[in-house]
Design a protein around this motif. Sequence first.
Motif, mmCIF file in Angstrom:
data_model
loop_
_atom_site.group_PDB
_atom_site.id
_atom_site.type_symbol
_atom_site.label_atom_id
_atom_site.label_comp_id
_atom_site.label_asym_id
_atom_site.label_seq_id
_atom_site.Cartn_x
_atom_site.Cartn_y
_atom_site.Cartn_z
ATOM 1 N N SER A 15 -0.927 -18.126 -3.547
ATOM 2 C CA SER A 15 -0.438 -17.271 -2.468
ATOM 3 C C SER A 15 -0.927 -17.784 -1.121
ATOM 4 O O SER A 15 -1.866 -18.590 -1.036
ATOM 5 C CB SER A 15 -0.921 -15.834 -2.677
ATOM 6 N N PHE A 16 -0.287 -17.302 -0.063
ATOM 7 C CA PHE A 16 -0.752 -17.637 1.277
ATOM 8 C C PHE A 16 -2.195 -17.169 1.466
ATOM 9 O O PHE A 16 -3.007 -17.869 2.076
ATOM 10 C CB PHE A 16 0.144 -16.980 2.337
ATOM 11 N N ARG A 17 -2.517 -15.995 0.992
ATOM 12 C CA ARG A 17 -3.876 -15.487 1.148
ATOM 13 C C ARG A 17 -4.878 -16.444 0.500
ATOM 14 O O ARG A 17 -5.930 -16.743 1.074
ATOM 15 C CB ARG A 17 -3.996 -14.090 0.542
ATOM 16 N N GLU A 18 -4.567 -16.929 -0.695
ATOM 17 C CA GLU A 18 -5.468 -17.873 -1.360
ATOM 18 C C GLU A 18 -5.560 -19.175 -0.572
ATOM 19 O O GLU A 18 -6.638 -19.768 -0.449
ATOM 20 C CB GLU A 18 -4.978 -18.142 -2.781
ATOM 21 N N PHE A 19 -4.447 -19.624 -0.025
ATOM 22 C CA PHE A 19 -4.428 -20.857 0.747
ATOM 23 C C PHE A 19 -5.341 -20.754 1.960
ATOM 24 O O PHE A 19 -6.036 -21.708 2.332
ATOM 25 C CB PHE A 19 -2.995 -21.165 1.173
ATOM 26 N N PHE A 20 -5.372 -19.578 2.579
ATOM 27 C CA PHE A 20 -6.172 -19.387 3.779
ATOM 28 C C PHE A 20 -7.609 -18.970 3.489
ATOM 29 O O PHE A 20 -8.497 -19.230 4.299
ATOM 30 C CB PHE A 20 -5.507 -18.352 4.694
ATOM 31 N N GLU A 21 -7.863 -18.356 2.358
ATOM 32 C CA GLU A 21 -9.177 -17.765 2.144
ATOM 33 C C GLU A 21 -9.992 -18.409 1.026
ATOM 34 O O GLU A 21 -11.202 -18.207 0.963
ATOM 35 C CB GLU A 21 -9.018 -16.261 1.857
ATOM 36 N N ASP A 22 -9.365 -19.198 0.149
ATOM 37 C CA ASP A 22 -10.084 -19.828 -0.953
ATOM 38 C C ASP A 22 -10.074 -21.345 -0.720
ATOM 39 O O ASP A 22 -9.076 -22.022 -0.980
ATOM 40 C CB ASP A 22 -9.413 -19.480 -2.290
ATOM 41 N N THR A 23 -11.181 -21.873 -0.230
ATOM 42 C CA THR A 23 -11.228 -23.279 0.164
ATOM 43 C C THR A 23 -10.980 -24.212 -1.013
ATOM 44 O O THR A 23 -10.290 -25.233 -0.880
ATOM 45 C CB THR A 23 -12.578 -23.609 0.814
ATOM 46 N N ASP A 24 -11.525 -23.901 -2.183
ATOM 47 C CA ASP A 24 -11.315 -24.760 -3.350
ATOM 48 C C ASP A 24 -9.835 -24.840 -3.713
ATOM 49 O O ASP A 24 -9.306 -25.937 -3.974
ATOM 50 C CB ASP A 24 -12.116 -24.233 -4.547
ATOM 51 N N LYS A 25 -9.164 -23.693 -3.739
ATOM 52 C CA LYS A 25 -7.728 -23.691 -4.062
ATOM 53 C C LYS A 25 -6.920 -24.376 -2.967
ATOM 54 O O LYS A 25 -5.924 -25.048 -3.252
ATOM 55 C CB LYS A 25 -7.245 -22.256 -4.276
ATOM 56 N N LEU A 63 -11.547 -14.009 21.012
ATOM 57 C CA LEU A 63 -11.569 -13.008 22.074
ATOM 58 C C LEU A 63 -11.481 -11.580 21.545
ATOM 59 O O LEU A 63 -11.443 -10.640 22.334
ATOM 60 C CB LEU A 63 -10.414 -13.248 23.049
ATOM 61 N N GLY A 64 -11.453 -11.422 20.225
ATOM 62 C CA GLY A 64 -11.500 -10.091 19.647
ATOM 63 C C GLY A 64 -10.233 -9.594 19.007
ATOM 64 O O GLY A 64 -10.175 -8.447 18.547
ATOM 65 N N ALA A 65 -9.190 -10.412 18.952
ATOM 66 C CA ALA A 65 -7.947 -9.975 18.316
ATOM 67 C C ALA A 65 -8.166 -9.799 16.816
ATOM 68 O O ALA A 65 -8.669 -10.712 16.153
ATOM 69 C CB ALA A 65 -6.832 -10.984 18.567
ATOM 70 N N PRO A 66 -7.792 -8.647 16.246
ATOM 71 C CA PRO A 66 -7.980 -8.416 14.804
ATOM 72 C C PRO A 66 -7.061 -9.320 13.972
ATOM 73 O O PRO A 66 -5.852 -9.377 14.210
ATOM 74 C CB PRO A 66 -7.598 -6.943 14.628
ATOM 75 N N LEU A 67 -7.642 -10.025 13.017
ATOM 76 C CA LEU A 67 -6.882 -10.914 12.143
ATOM 77 C C LEU A 67 -6.325 -10.129 10.968
ATOM 78 O O LEU A 67 -7.033 -9.344 10.340
ATOM 79 C CB LEU A 67 -7.784 -12.034 11.631
ATOM 80 N N ARG A 68 -5.045 -10.358 10.669
ATOM 81 C CA ARG A 68 -4.411 -9.742 9.506
ATOM 82 C C ARG A 68 -3.861 -10.851 8.620
ATOM 83 O O ARG A 68 -3.152 -11.732 9.096
ATOM 84 C CB ARG A 68 -3.291 -8.797 9.955
ATOM 85 N N GLN A 69 -4.208 -10.808 7.347
ATOM 86 C CA GLN A 69 -3.761 -11.829 6.407
ATOM 87 C C GLN A 69 -2.979 -11.191 5.268
ATOM 88 O O GLN A 69 -3.552 -10.671 4.316
ATOM 89 C CB GLN A 69 -4.948 -12.614 5.839
ATOM 90 N N PRO A 70 -1.653 -11.204 5.336
ATOM 91 C CA PRO A 70 -0.867 -10.665 4.224
ATOM 92 C C PRO A 70 -0.985 -11.564 2.999
ATOM 93 O O PRO A 70 -1.379 -12.732 3.097
ATOM 94 C CB PRO A 70 0.561 -10.655 4.778
ATOM 95 N N GLU A 71 -0.637 -11.033 1.860
ATOM 96 C CA GLU A 71 -0.754 -11.787 0.615
ATOM 97 C C GLU A 71 0.202 -12.962 0.570
ATOM 98 O O GLU A 71 -0.140 -14.047 0.110
ATOM 99 C CB GLU A 71 -0.485 -10.862 -0.579
ATOM 100 N N HIS A 72 1.418 -12.753 1.067
ATOM 101 C CA HIS A 72 2.446 -13.793 0.925
ATOM 102 C C HIS A 72 3.078 -14.143 2.268
ATOM 103 O O HIS A 72 4.287 -14.338 2.362
ATOM 104 C CB HIS A 72 3.520 -13.329 -0.052
ATOM 105 N N GLY A 73 2.269 -14.241 3.310
ATOM 106 C CA GLY A 73 2.807 -14.597 4.615
ATOM 107 C C GLY A 73 1.753 -15.196 5.513
ATOM 108 O O GLY A 73 0.570 -15.264 5.182
#
Length: 312
Positions: A15-25, A63-73
Motif C-alpha cells: 500500500s501507499f501507507r507501507e511505501f511511505f512508513e515502512d522503510t524495509d518494504k 512549519l506545522g502543517a498536519p500530515l495525513r497519510q491515507p492507506e491507498h493514496g
Amino acid sequence: MEIYHDVVPYLAGISFREFFEDTDKMISAWQVATEWTLETFHGGLAPRVPTAAPNSYGHLICLGAPLRQPEHGEPNIAPVTDSLTEAIRLLEAAQGMDYTACPIFQRYAEVSARVRAVFPDAPVLGGLGVEGPITSVALFLGEAFYMDALDRPDETLYFLRLMTDSIIAFKQQVNAFMGRPPIDPSGTWLADDLASMLPPRLWDSFVVPSWRRFHQGTTHADHFFVHCEAVVPAQLPYFRQAGVTFYQPSVSPQLALADMRALGLPFDWLLYAYHITGMDDAAIETWVRDAVQAGAQNVRTQLGAYTLGINK
C-alpha cells in the motif's frame, strides 16, 4: 518517458501507507521496480533513481502543517490556520528556524541514508519536497488565502513574502545538508501549481514578485525552470515578467501548442497517461510531430500505476 513513483508500491504489491512508513518494504519495492524496468524495457528506459518516498510538503510540515497519510493514496496536509493574522504570526516566529532539526527532516535524512546503503546513486537527502510560494500560502491558509488576496491584499502580500523567504531558507539548508552550495550556481526550479488559481489580473502583484524573489534567493544564474499546471492563456505573459527561462505546463488542458509558440519560451509538452493509453501508434506519432514543430524542447509521457493497472 518518466516513471511515476506510484509504480513502485504497485509492482511490489504494497500500500501507499507501507511505501511511505515502512522503510524495509519501501527499499524492497524499489528493488522490484528497478528489476522490472530493466527487464521490461531491455535497458532502453533507465530505472527511476530510488529515494525515500516522495512527499511534496516537507517544508510545510516543518512549519506545522498536519500530515495525513491515507492507506491507498498520496500523503497530503491540512491547512495550519484559516486566519491571516495567525498565519503571519506563525511565519514571523519561524524566521531563522533550523529546518534540519525538524522531525520530518531528520526522518527523511535517516531513511535516505538507508536507501543509499542499498542504492549508492541515491541522493543524500531525497523525497522531501517544497512547494512554490503561492501553493505554499494556499495550502497553509486553505481557501481563505484566495479571499484574503482580494479583501486584504497588503497583509496577504506580506505573508507571501514571509513564506517565500521561508522557502528560500529551506532550500538553502537542504543544499548545505547535501554538501552543495546554499545558493545554486547553475540555476533553480520551482513547482507552483496553485498560482494558476489566481486570476490573471492578480499575477502582476502576487505571482511575479514572489517568483522573482524566489529566483533571486536561490541562484545567481539566469536559468529558472517553472512547473505550473492548469494555467490559462491570459496568465502566460507574466512568465517572462517573472524571469522564467523554461516553462513546464504539464496538465494544463486550456493551453494549446499555439499558445506555447506565442509565449516564446523554451517548454516541454506532456502526453497524459490517460490519453496515450487510448491512442494508436499513428496518433502518437502525429502528437509528437506537432509538438516538435511547435518548438517543444522535450516531449514526454509518464508511466504510472494507472497505465499498468489497465495493461497499457
